[in-house]
Scaffold this active site. Structure first.
Site, PDB file in Angstrom:
ATOM      1  N   LEU A  78       2.821   0.269   2.097  1.00 49.53           N
ATOM      2  CA  LEU A  78       2.158   1.228   1.039  1.00 49.53           C
ATOM      3  C   LEU A  78       1.321   2.419   2.126  1.00 49.53           C
ATOM      4  CD1 LEU A  78      -0.017  -1.330  -0.782  1.00 49.53           C
ATOM      5  CD2 LEU A  78       1.747  -0.048  -1.701  1.00 49.53           C
ATOM      6  N   HIS A  79       1.333   3.704   1.471  1.00 47.25           N
ATOM      7  CA  HIS A  79       0.557   4.535   2.076  1.00 47.25           C
ATOM      8  C   HIS A  79       0.212   5.651   1.334  1.00 47.25           C
ATOM      9  CE1 HIS A  79       4.579   6.432   1.795  1.00 47.25           C
ATOM     10  NE2 HIS A  79       4.099   7.767   2.049  1.00 47.25           N
ATOM     11  N   ARG A  80       0.687   6.047   0.079  1.00 44.14           N
ATOM     12  CA  ARG A  80       0.090   6.980  -0.866  1.00 44.14           C
ATOM     13  C   ARG A  80      -1.130   6.815  -1.119  1.00 44.14           C
ATOM     14  NH1 ARG A  80       4.183  10.267  -1.349  1.00 44.14           N
ATOM     15  NH2 ARG A  80       6.463   9.302  -1.016  1.00 44.14           N
TER      16      ARG A  80
END
Length: 372
Positions: A208-210
């Site tokens: 996850l990074h957004r």
């Protein structure tokens, strides 16, 4: 033909590696094509950059502009200023940009203002979500690009609607899959494989990074809680992006089956993906890799610029609501996840087609210059 190849961030490296190989092969065959590799320095962490050069056999860049860090605007401006000076000192016939990162946008603008043609690898993909910085990068880059190398007929259709001509479009396939297939036999286990006692098909991988998923602490905490509550007791391996790490520190996430690790090298990460029960992600590129490897993929986004991974492949868009994870997990563990197939031309030969296009473009340019 002198080509300047731009790379700056982790997704770029997987896409340029086979292109460099294909150009070098054409050089050995006697074609007058040369390249200069410019690393903008957008990703400057060793795990996000240097390890990829080493693992994928990418030659050391001719220059590293070291323009990483800062806000979106600061980084874009820094890359443009430094690339303009470098391009003036090392002129070329074509600037090749890949993907949709800040470096792609910045270097395209510089090249066009210096009256140098631009070719875009992975052109024409759209998510329809202009809240994503990558979507702005794609739209602006394609608005000024001269030659478009595409991964799908969907991308071709988008570019035709934007007024691009048939002579500008080259449906070549997916260079990231070239890299995947070339190095698949070299995948090897990261330390977490042994440390967590992982077994094939008996764990999940998560990335996850957004901003929509990680910027709000409460939302990120809910996502992780839902994943851990519905995973049928399996371990979850979570290589943590630097952006996400800061949030995880604040919410103090801890669970005995949740294994947080630093960002991994390409060969280690894909070893995990290939053997996972499923992948939960908000990355676009990972959905392509899971599609080719036949691994179920849940994407925590409302839209995707890679719709073929959903219509053809193993990917399903769940949106960003944590409540969607439970039903998707039940479908997975019931054995009802779709099998998927591989999109056309995702066959490991995209870079060869791109190099062949360079040869044709060089001949056309040479003919035009001779006539003139």
């Amino acid at each position: 033909m002198k080509i300047t190849i731009i790379a700056g961030a982790r997704p770029n490296f997987m896409k340029i590696a086979p292109i460099i190989d294909a150009i070098e092969l054409r050089q050995q065959q006697g074609y007058p094509i040369s390249y200069r590799l410019v690393h903008t320095g957008q990703h400057y962490d060793a795990n996000m950059s240097q390890s990829f050069f080493e693992q994928l056999g990418i030659p050391q860049p001719h220059v590293n502009l070291e323009a990483g860090g800062g806000s979106q605007a600061e980084q874009t401006a820094g890359i443009m200023v430094k690339f303009e000076k470098d391009l003036a000192a090392h002129p070329c016939d074509l600037v090749l940009v890949v993907g949709d990162v800040t470096s792609t946008l910045a270097c395209s603008i510089v090249a066009k203002k210096m009256k140098i043609k631009v070719a875009h690898v992975e052109a024409g993909i759209r998510s329809g979500d202009q809240h994503m910085p990558e979507e702005i990068n794609r739209m602006v880059t394609d608005a000024i690009t001269d030659y478009f190398f595409t991964t799908s007929e969907i991308a071709n259709g988008q570019l035709r609607r934007e007024g691009k001509t048939a002579e500008q479009l080259f449906f070549v396939g997916n260079t990231m899959i070239d890299t995947l297939l070339k190095h698949r036999s070299r995948f090897h286990a990261p330390p977490v494989w042994r440390d967590a006692g992982l077994q094939p098909q008996q764990y999940l991988v998560m990335t996850l990074h957004r901003p929509a998923n990680v910027d709000e602490e409460a939302h990120l905490g809910l996502l992780i809680s839902e994943i851990m509550r519905n995973n049928h007791g399996l371990p979850v391996v979570f290589p943590v992006h630097p952006r996400t790490a800061k949030q995880l520190e604040r919410i103090a996430v801890a669970h005995p089956r949740l294994h947080l690790t630093p960002p991994m090298g390409y060969l280690e990460f894909n070893y995990l993906v290939e053997r996972a029960k499923a992948v939960i992600t908000d990355s676009g590129g990972i959905t392509e890799e899971t599609t080719v490897m036949g691994v179920p993929c849940m994407t925590l986004r409302d839209s995707t610029e890679r719709p073929e991974t959903c219509t053809i492949g193993t990917n399903v868009l769940l949106g960003t609501d944590p409540a969607a994870l439970g039903p998707a997990m039940e479908q997975l563990f019931a054995g009802d996840w779709k099998k998927g197939d591989i999109p056309p031309l995702w066959d490991g030969h995209a870079a060869e087609r791109i190099a062949d296009c360079f040869v044709k473009l060089f001949k056309l340019e040479h003919q035009s210059a001779t006539v003139a």
